[in-house]
Write an enzyme that holds these catalytic residues in place. Structure first.
Site, short mmCIF file in Angstrom:
data_model
loop_
_atom_site.label_atom_id
_atom_site.label_comp_id
_atom_site.label_asym_id
_atom_site.label_seq_id
_atom_site.Cartn_x
_atom_site.Cartn_y
_atom_site.Cartn_z
N HIS A 1 -15.06 19.64 6.18
CA HIS A 1 -15.98 19.06 5.18
C HIS A 1 -16.85 20.11 4.49
CE1 HIS A 1 -19.37 16.42 3.82
NE2 HIS A 1 -18.34 15.66 3.51
N ASN B 1 -17.01 3.56 3.64
CA ASN B 1 -16.80 4.04 5.01
C ASN B 1 -17.45 3.09 6.03
OD1 ASN B 1 -15.59 6.45 4.01
ND2 ASN B 1 -17.66 7.17 3.52
C1 LIG Z 1 -16.46 14.65 7.59
C2 LIG Z 1 -17.84 14.40 7.06
N1 LIG Z 1 -18.86 15.06 7.61
C3 LIG Z 1 -20.11 14.87 7.18
C4 LIG Z 1 -20.39 14.01 6.14
C5 LIG Z 1 -21.79 13.84 5.67
O1 LIG Z 1 -22.35 12.70 6.23
P1 LIG Z 1 -23.45 11.88 5.46
O2 LIG Z 1 -22.74 10.97 4.53
O3 LIG Z 1 -24.21 11.17 6.52
O4 LIG Z 1 -24.28 12.88 4.72
C6 LIG Z 1 -19.35 13.29 5.55
C7 LIG Z 1 -19.65 12.35 4.44
O5 LIG Z 1 -18.93 12.10 3.57
C8 LIG Z 1 -18.04 13.50 6.01
O6 LIG Z 1 -17.01 12.86 5.46
#
Ligand SMILES: Cc1ncc(COP(=O)(O)O)c(C=O)c1O
Length: 388
Positions: free
Chosen positions: A137, A50
């Site tokens: 998510h 990402n």
């Molecule tokens: C849409 C979405 N929200 C939140 C997160 C979580 O973020 P982080 O990777 O910083 O924990 C992700 C991670 O994959 C995500 O895709």
């Protein structure tokens, strides 16, 4: 240990329930092609990450981190924010994020997952109703469970479905992702904003995959998501910013409330000052629009080349370009062949995506060259053909 203390050998020892449960579950996952395993990342060309602006290992960001260390910025914060962990690097990053997005205040977390979970658990109470997109998510779903919230989910990116559910359930908030992590499509932000306003509800936008990338929303076009649309916006530093950590952005009243009540924030070591300083540097680097422009060009090039050789893509115009395979075993086999050819792609299977829609999650970044994209597409064609 004396003889008396030796454990007694009991032929009729009770079965180890946890061991048995784990073994059964793992065998089941293996059989369904859904077993998740880690591999040390070694592929030279990454179409899985990402890191959309290719900042994670950029010399410019490494340099900024080095300079921060040299001026004495700590590797660790040493305490939770309310004790002594909140330092000038955190404040500077919060202020810069507010300036960038137009929100009044910000709060930093060590990950986007914990920020989402913390937000829902702190803001809502048992009995509250919240509406979210069907594909929201996992961190939002878990946060809603923790809060005892009734989470009603509207059809994916379907404003009519959201309108109907909102009228029926009178939610306190609507939650969507800006760019959906596994599909790469964009939410109808303006329509959701209007529905929220009609209901006196808040609009919460998880902007994890939108922030810093070229986006085209169906109803607001290529404007970034910010305080105009989202009452609360989640940004993760682990995607386009190429770092680690996350921020919730919203009104001063919201952030004050979170500081005073959020258990994830109060009882956890604050984000490292080095991570905050690095994220601030990433935010500055992001202002160079050439990175975003380069990413946009790579997305277009990838889509054009795929169309030329007959690889079916979805309608996504963001950096996330899924190729839907359907079967989980096949998806894994294709991803493994690509890895063998030197390319990393995500092999995404249920329950991350709906049953029957296992896919290769291909991501473009600003650092890919056209030659790399060409070579990847050739390898992709071969892998798809080998696993029909
Ligand atoms: C849409 C979405 N929200 C939140 C997160 C979580 O973020 P982080 O990777 O910083 O924990 C992700 C991670 O994959 C995500 O895709």
């Amino acid at each position: 240990m004396t003889d008396k203390m030796l454990p007694i050998q009991d032929d009729a020892a009770a079965p180890d329930v946890l061991q048995q449960r784990m073994a059964e579950r793992m065998a089941q996952l293996q059989e369904q092609g859904l077993l998740r395993q880690r591999t040390v990342y070694r592929a030279p060309v990454n179409f899985a990450a990402n890191d959309y602006l290719a900042l994670a290992s950029s010399p410019a960001l490494a340099d900024a981190a080095m300079q921060a260390l040299q001026r004495g910025v700590g590797c660790g914060s040493g305490a939770s924010a309310l004790v002594s962990g909140y330092q000038s690097e955190h404040l500077a990053l919060e202020q810069a994020l507010c300036q960038h997005t137009g929100h009044e205040a910000a709060l930093l977390f060590c990950s986007g997952f914990s920020a989402n979970q913390a937000l829902l658990k702190t803001l809502f109470q048992p009995g509250d109703t919240v509406l979210s997109d069907k594909l929201i998510h996992a961190s939002v779903i878990d946060g809603a469970k923790d809060a005892g919230v009734t989470l009603r989910r509207f059809l994916h990116n379907d404003a009519d479905s959201a309108t109907r559910l909102a009228a029926k359930h009178r939610p306190l908030a609507l939650i969507t992702e800006s760019v959906f992590s596994m599909d790469g499509d964009c939410a109808p932000l303006m329509a959701l904003r209007q529905i929220a306003d009609q209901q006196g509800a808040w609009l919460i936008v998880d902007d994890a995959h939108g922030f810093g990338t070229p986006v085209t929303f169906p109803d607001i076009g290529s404007q970034p998501c910010d305080a105009r649309y989202a009452d609360i916006q989640l940004i993760t530093f682990g995607k386009a910013m190429g770092c680690q950590g996350a921020a919730l952005l919203g009104s001063q009243a919201l952030i004050d409330f979170m500081v005073a009540n959020c258990r994830h924030y109060i009882y956890s070591t604050a984000l490292s000052p080095l991570a905050a300083a690095t994220a601030l540097a990433a935010l500055t680097l992001m202002q160079d629009h050439r990175l975003c422009q380069q990413l946009a060009e790579n997305i277009t090039y990838f889509r054009q080349r795929c169309a030329h050789v007959g690889i079916a893509l979805t309608a996504s115009v963001t950096a996330i370009q899924p190729v839907i395979i359907g079967d989980s075993h096949r998806t894994l086999a294709i991803a493994q062949q690509l890895r063998g050819a030197g390319f990393a792609v995500g092999a995404i299977r249920p329950p991350t995506v709906p049953r029957g829609s296992a896919r290769l999650r291909i991501t473009l970044n600003a650092g890919h060259s056209q030659a790399q994209i060409d070579a990847f597409i050739t390898a992709l064609q071969q892998a798809l053909a080998a696993h029909r």
